[in-house]
Design an enzyme around this catalytic site. Structure first.
Site, PDB file in Angstrom:
ATOM      1  N   VAL A  29     -53.757 -19.747   9.018  1.00 52.52           N
ATOM      2  CA  VAL A  29     -54.752 -20.182   8.038  1.00 52.52           C
ATOM      3  C   VAL A  29     -55.064 -21.635   8.379  1.00 52.52           C
ATOM      4  O   VAL A  29     -54.168 -22.463   8.484  1.00 52.52           O
ATOM      5  CB  VAL A  29     -54.207 -20.050   6.606  1.00 52.52           C
ATOM      6  CG1 VAL A  29     -55.185 -20.656   5.608  1.00 52.52           C
ATOM      7  CG2 VAL A  29     -53.975 -18.580   6.277  1.00 52.52           C
ATOM      8  N   SER A  30     -56.349 -21.942   8.609  1.00 53.86           N
ATOM      9  CA  SER A  30     -56.727 -23.297   8.998  1.00 53.86           C
ATOM     10  C   SER A  30     -56.470 -24.253   7.836  1.00 53.86           C
ATOM     11  O   SER A  30     -56.497 -23.862   6.668  1.00 53.86           O
ATOM     12  CB  SER A  30     -58.202 -23.343   9.375  1.00 53.86           C
ATOM     13  OG  SER A  30     -58.488 -22.318  10.295  1.00 53.86           O
ATOM     14  N   ALA A  31     -56.253 -25.525   8.181  1.00 54.81           N
ATOM     15  CA  ALA A  31     -56.005 -26.539   7.158  1.00 54.81           C
ATOM     16  C   ALA A  31     -57.219 -26.629   6.231  1.00 54.81           C
ATOM     17  O   ALA A  31     -58.361 -26.658   6.710  1.00 54.81           O
ATOM     18  CB  ALA A  31     -55.759 -27.885   7.828  1.00 54.81           C
TER      19      ALA A  31
END
Ligand SMILES: C[S@@+](CC[C@H](N)C(=O)[O-])C[C@H]1O[C@@H](n2cnc3c(N)ncnc32)[C@H](O)[C@@H]1O
Length: 357
Positions: free
Chosen positions: A6-8
């Site tokens: 999950v991207s920041a």
């Protein structure tokens, strides 16, 4: 290696801003997860549309469940497919947001955008990645902003590996040179390069404590001949010195010799470091001096790349000549370029401390 993360959230927000996502837009997200698709659905609202595509059925199942639980299920179409072909069934899109590291821009993405559509894509250029927002500008695609970032790499048809060259160190262990886009003429010429004593050279160019220099990496990746990343394996003198823990585990290849980047403390009361190089092989001194020359040139061109300096030229288009230095990264479907400011009109950022010869 991680295949899905999950991207920041700050980066997702930044990329949504890069794309200028607004109510009513039709958006394709490449690389699912659910969270970013939910954000997109929230911003485009009931009049917009979001399609998200992922190559991994486990990821799309999880994204579907998450979107349903968050109340966005009815507003996002989740598709399981290799995004190399885009998702033509729901095109055209006002925006495509790629959330996985891309080595190239696949033609399908560009074809499935509306005339004034935008693509935001973490594009890998000879090892280093920037999230770039590209819009059509005549025959090519021009950037409007750039963001430093890192992403898991593309799988499927758009996957692109790197080539490795292992050099045995006579003192023990193996030093590995990793090439992303660079082609070197004859890798065998480097056999034995580590048998020669290394030669150091220093540039007189400083970076202050906490100074920014990320764009130096792209300058060298585009303009240093034989650019490569360098891994010093256990038992090598370079590893014993802590080379792999420095900010610069990279260098360049020059026929039978190569160089690696070095830093040393500036010795100045305000701290900071000086950039330099170390050469190996029969032409160690020349290799080190080549890298030092590039460090000085980067310094002279203002050190920083403006957000609108990147472009993508699909195969068949002509890249105009320029007096300013242009880094060219040749891809399968086109060429990515970075045009640097010319030295005369490039004011140096005030926080960069520069020493001249
Ligand atoms: C960083 S994750 C995406 C994160 C997501 N956007 C979120 O909301 O947090 C990258 C995803 O890209 C997917 N991916 C990799 N190669 C792909 C391809 N060729 N086509 C579609 N999806 C791909 C991976 O399966 C992975 O789930």
């Amino acid at each position: 290696m991680s295949l899905s993360t999950v991207s920041a959230p700050w980066l997702q927000a930044r990329m949504i801003a890069q794309a200028g996502i607004a109510p009513g837009m039709r958006v394709l997200e490449v690389g699912s997860g659910g969270y970013n698709a939910g954000l997109l659905a929230h911003v485009v609202g009931a009049t917009g549309q979001v399609v998200t595509v992922d190559i991994d059925p486990e990821i799309t199942a999880r994204a579907t469940a998450g979107l349903d639980a968050a109340g966005y299920g009815a507003r996002v179409r989740v598709v399981t497919a290799d995004a190399e072909h885009g998702v033509p069934a729901h095109a055209d899109y006002d925006a495509i947001m790629v959330t996985v590291g891309a080595w190239d821009l696949t033609p399908a993405w560009l074809e499935q955008l509306t005339g004034d559509g935008v693509i935001v894509v973490p594009l890998r250029m000879n090892t280093f990645t920037r999230s770039l927002a590209f819009r059509r500008s005549g025959e090519h695609w021009a950037s409007t902003s750039a963001q430093l970032c890192g992403f898991v790499p593309m799988q499927g048809l758009g996957a692109r590996g790197e080539r490795r060259l292992h050099l045995r160190d006579p003192a023990g262990g193996v030093v590995t040179l990793l090439f992303d886009e660079t082609e070197i003429d004859d890798p065998r010429a480097l056999t034995g390069a580590l048998e020669h004593d290394p030669v150091q050279a220093w540039s007189g160019r400083m970076i202050p404590a906490q100074g920014q220099f990320a764009d130096l990496h792209l300058w060298l990746a585009g303009l240093l001949p034989g650019f490569c990343r360098v891994e010093a394996g256990p038992g090598t003198p370079l590893a014993a010195e802590g080379f792999c823990r420095t900010w610069f585990p990279f260098g360049g290849v020059f026929d039978d010799s190569f160089c690696v980047m070095e830093v040393r403390e500036s010795g100045r009361p305000d701290g900071g470091h000086e950039f330099g190089a170390r050469g190996y092989g029969p032409h160690a001194a020349e290799a080190a001096e080549e890298l030092v020359a590039q460090l000085k040139a980067w310094d002279a061109h203002g050190r920083k790349i403006p957000g609108d300096a990147y472009a993508y030229w699909p195969a068949g288009t002509t890249i105009p000549t320029s007096e300013a230095p242009v880094c060219q990264f040749r891809k399968v479907h086109g060429t990515a370029t970075i045009t640097w400011p010319s030295p005369l009109n490039a004011p140096l950022p005030v926080h960069d401390l520069v020493e001249r010869d």
